[in-house]
Design an enzyme around this catalytic site. Structure first.
Site, PDB file in Angstrom:
ATOM      1  N   HIS A  20       0.829  -0.706  -0.068  1.00 44.34           N
ATOM      2  CA  HIS A  20       0.035   0.098  -0.301  1.00 44.34           C
ATOM      3  C   HIS A  20       0.550   1.388   0.208  1.00 44.34           C
ATOM      4  O   HIS A  20       0.584   2.094  -1.185  1.00 44.34           O
ATOM      5  CB  HIS A  20      -1.398  -0.229   1.427  1.00 44.34           C
ATOM      6  CG  HIS A  20      -2.052  -1.228   1.475  1.00 44.34           C
ATOM      7  ND1 HIS A  20      -1.649  -1.505   3.016  1.00 44.34           N
ATOM      8  CD2 HIS A  20      -2.442  -1.813   0.575  1.00 44.34           C
ATOM      9  CE1 HIS A  20      -2.945  -2.623   2.444  1.00 44.34           C
ATOM     10  NE2 HIS A  20      -3.397  -2.496   0.974  1.00 44.34           N
ATOM     11  N   LYS A  44     -16.500  -7.964   9.045  1.00 43.99           N
ATOM     12  CA  LYS A  44     -16.757  -7.957  10.099  1.00 43.99           C
ATOM     13  C   LYS A  44     -16.182  -8.164  11.707  1.00 43.99           C
ATOM     14  O   LYS A  44     -16.545  -7.278  12.911  1.00 43.99           O
ATOM     15  CB  LYS A  44     -17.622  -9.100  10.444  1.00 43.99           C
ATOM     16  CG  LYS A  44     -19.049  -8.957   9.907  1.00 43.99           C
ATOM     17  CD  LYS A  44     -19.983 -10.412   8.914  1.00 43.99           C
ATOM     18  CE  LYS A  44     -20.535  -9.688   7.630  1.00 43.99           C
ATOM     19  NZ  LYS A  44     -20.158  -9.629   6.177  1.00 43.99           N
ATOM     20  N   ARG A  93      -1.706  -6.266  -8.015  1.00 44.25           N
ATOM     21  CA  ARG A  93      -0.400  -6.802  -8.361  1.00 44.25           C
ATOM     22  C   ARG A  93      -0.138  -8.103  -8.971  1.00 44.25           C
ATOM     23  O   ARG A  93       0.835  -8.722  -9.239  1.00 44.25           O
ATOM     24  CB  ARG A  93      -0.349  -8.353  -6.662  1.00 44.25           C
ATOM     25  CG  ARG A  93      -0.317  -7.160  -5.242  1.00 44.25           C
ATOM     26  CD  ARG A  93      -0.731  -7.497  -4.003  1.00 44.25           C
ATOM     27  NE  ARG A  93      -2.571  -7.679  -3.994  1.00 44.25           N
ATOM     28  CZ  ARG A  93      -3.395  -7.052  -2.857  1.00 44.25           C
ATOM     29  NH1 ARG A  93      -2.860  -7.562  -1.997  1.00 44.25           N
ATOM     30  NH2 ARG A  93      -4.321  -7.836  -3.431  1.00 44.25           N
ATOM     31  N   SER A 131      -2.815  -7.792   2.947  1.00 48.33           N
ATOM     32  CA  SER A 131      -3.097  -7.363   4.372  1.00 48.33           C
ATOM     33  C   SER A 131      -3.028  -9.518   5.184  1.00 48.33           C
ATOM     34  O   SER A 131      -3.171  -9.371   6.521  1.00 48.33           O
ATOM     35  CB  SER A 131      -4.361  -6.452   5.128  1.00 48.33           C
ATOM     36  OG  SER A 131      -3.501  -5.231   4.360  1.00 48.33           O
TER      37      SER A 131
END
Ligand SMILES: Nc1ncnc2c1ncn2[C@@H]1O[C@H](COP(=O)(O)OP(=O)(O)OP(=O)(O)O)[C@@H](O)[C@H]1O
Ligand SMILES: [Mg+2]
Length: 165
Positions: A20, A44, A93, A131
């Site tokens: 990022h 969530k 990517r 991530s």
């Protein structure tokens, strides 16, 4: 409106990785301003709260006067319209990102033809960084040094300790 080219880089950034950071740095050289826009309430069970993610990104980009950190909810193109942004930045990517990203870009164009999606490729060394994988590696006790900013590495370690391992 002035002639400034404002770009929005949306994502969940849970947490911010060097992939990022690479894209944001490229964007900051290409556009007058780039807004790192953290999507609210997608995951969530995120590892980092939105407030923590905002704080991390602000700290990492403190030395970049044209990088802004914000949050948004709802339709991305509506947020872009509100901000007066003409560009959405996304990172690519690998081929695996392509199908989903193309679908999103074309849907966003359908919803608002005035906003252009621009794709950028990170340095090769970050093409395998996500991530999700970073969180997985840390949870299993592996090192993510050089894959995330030092600040993120520290925060990940704190989280892990807080969760009792
Ligand atoms: N290592 C990377 N290099 C280039 N672009 C990236 C990288 N990681 C993420 N991106 C891009 O950044 C944008 C926001 O991604 P997002 O917040 O989903 O990160 P992510 O690492 O894919 O997280 P997750 O694993 O939770 O999906 C997307 O356009 C994504 O393709
Ligand atoms: Mg992703």
């Amino acid at each position: 409106m002035n002639g400034d080219m404002l770009a929005i880089y949306p994502g969940s950034f849970d947490p911010l990785t060097n992939g990022h950071v690479d894209i944001i740095q490229r964007g900051s050289r290409l556009f007058d301003r780039i807004v790192v826009a953290i999507l609210l309430n997608v995951e969530k069970a995120p590892l980092f709260t939105v407030a923590e993610r905002v704080e991390i990104a602000r700290e990492v980009f403190a030395g970049y006067p044209n990088v802004e950190v914000d949050t948004f909810d709802g339709l991305l193109v509506e947020y872009a319209r509100r901000k007066g942004a003409g560009v959405i930045v996304r990172g690519l990517r690998a081929i695996s990102d392509f199908e989903y990203e193309m679908q999103m870009a074309l849907m966003n164009r359908h919803l608002n033809p005035d906003v252009e999606t621009v794709f950028m490729m990170p340095a090769e060394t970050y093409t395998y960084v996500s991530s999700r994988l970073v969180k997985e590696v840390v949870a299993l006790g592996g090192s993510v040094t050089n894959l995330v900013p030092t600040l993120v590495e520290d925060r990940l370690r704190e989280k892990k300790r807080g969760r009792g391992n």
